[in-house]
Design a protein around this motif. Structure first.
Motif, short mmCIF file in Angstrom:
data_model
loop_
_atom_site.label_atom_id
_atom_site.label_comp_id
_atom_site.label_asym_id
_atom_site.label_seq_id
_atom_site.Cartn_x
_atom_site.Cartn_y
_atom_site.Cartn_z
N PRO A 1 0.82 -1.21 0.00
CA PRO A 1 0.00 0.00 0.00
C PRO A 1 0.86 1.26 0.00
CG PRO A 1 0.07 -0.91 2.20
CD PRO A 1 0.81 -1.88 1.30
N LYS A 2 0.37 2.29 -0.65
CA LYS A 2 1.08 3.56 -0.72
C LYS A 2 0.53 4.49 0.35
CE LYS A 2 3.05 2.19 -4.58
NZ LYS A 2 3.68 0.93 -4.35
N GLY A 3 1.42 5.06 1.17
CA GLY A 3 0.99 6.00 2.20
C GLY A 3 2.18 6.55 2.94
N THR A 4 1.92 7.52 3.81
CA THR A 4 2.97 8.12 4.62
C THR A 4 3.47 7.10 5.65
OG1 THR A 4 1.47 8.93 6.32
CG2 THR A 4 1.86 10.38 4.41
N VAL B 1 -5.10 9.19 13.74
CA VAL B 1 -5.29 7.75 13.57
C VAL B 1 -6.59 7.50 12.80
CG1 VAL B 1 -5.82 5.61 14.81
CG2 VAL B 1 -3.90 7.04 15.53
N ALA B 2 -7.65 8.22 13.15
CA ALA B 2 -8.92 8.06 12.44
C ALA B 2 -8.78 8.46 10.97
CB ALA B 2 -10.01 8.90 13.12
N SER B 3 -8.01 9.52 10.72
CA SER B 3 -7.79 9.96 9.33
C SER B 3 -7.03 8.90 8.54
CB SER B 3 -7.03 11.28 9.33
OG SER B 3 -6.72 11.66 8.01
N ALA B 4 -5.97 8.35 9.13
CA ALA B 4 -5.20 7.30 8.45
C ALA B 4 -6.07 6.06 8.23
CB ALA B 4 -3.96 6.94 9.27
N ASN B 5 -6.90 5.75 9.21
CA ASN B 5 -7.83 4.63 9.09
C ASN B 5 -8.74 4.83 7.87
OD1 ASN B 5 -8.79 2.18 10.42
ND2 ASN B 5 -10.66 3.33 10.83
N GLY B 6 -9.23 6.05 7.71
CA GLY B 6 -10.12 6.37 6.60
C GLY B 6 -9.44 6.34 5.24
N LYS B 7 -8.12 6.41 5.23
CA LYS B 7 -7.37 6.37 3.97
C LYS B 7 -6.81 4.97 3.67
CE LYS B 7 -6.01 11.25 3.86
NZ LYS B 7 -6.89 11.77 4.89
N ASN B 8 -7.21 4.00 4.46
CA ASN B 8 -6.77 2.62 4.24
C ASN B 8 -7.09 2.20 2.80
OD1 ASN B 8 -6.38 -0.17 4.27
ND2 ASN B 8 -8.24 -0.56 5.43
N PRO B 9 -6.08 1.85 2.01
CA PRO B 9 -6.33 1.48 0.62
C PRO B 9 -6.68 0.00 0.41
CG PRO B 9 -3.98 1.53 1.02
CD PRO B 9 -4.64 1.93 2.31
#
Length: 160
Positions: free
Chosen positions: A69-72, A109-117
């Motif tokens: 997965p692509k992310g920070t 954490v909630a924001s990163a959760n919402g961006k889960n690809p």
């Protein structure tokens, strides 16, 4: 012409688009539109298709896929923590933030959760509100409820 890096798979919750390459699966998304299931599946996407099918049949509780997965760095850390929530269990955003070492980071954490690809494979559906309520879910709360019910299959309980 078919995109060689993605396939479409029918699930009980709609059509899933699985994207990846030899380096791993980088995205699994649930779509609202109905797209026919792919008939030609590249070798590197076959395990994801098979494991998703097995999950929805109730025959798989833990995915073992090569993921990319692509992310920070922070998102990657959150997604790794999400992957450690056991099948059939839930945790709150606050509990997840504490596990990551900073309870003040609950919004991040909630924001990163919402961006889960990686829908379902990285089980962001297992994160609920501190009051045990269902909270936001990119795939829709009806899907989140379905997935939680699926993992806590009450139909397997004895009636006697």
């Amino acid at each position: 012409m078919m995109n060689q890096n993605q396939i479409f798979l029918k699930t009980p919750l709609g059509t899933a688009r699985i994207s990846g390459d030899e380096e791993g699966i980088w995205a699994i998304q649930i779509l609202d539109e109905q797209i026919p299931t792919s008939t030609e599946i590249p070798d590197f996407l076959q395990p994801a298709a098979q494991q998703l099918n097995d999950y929805f049949k109730g025959e798989l509780q833990e995915f073992s896929l090569k993921l990319n997965p692509k992310g920070t760095n922070f998102q990657q850390k959150v997604w790794k923590a999400l992957s450690e929530i056991p099948f059939g269990k839930t945790c709150s955003y606050l509990e997840l933030s504490r596990k990551l070492g900073d309870e003040k980071a609950v919004r991040a954490v909630a924001s990163a959760n919402g961006k889960n690809p990686l829908w379902v494979v990285i089980p962001c559906h297992r994160v609920i509100g501190s009051d045990r309520s269902l909270t936001g879910y990119a795939g829709g709360l009806h899907r989140k409820q379905w997935l939680l019910n699926h993992e806590n299959n009450t139909s397997q309980l004895s009636m006697f």
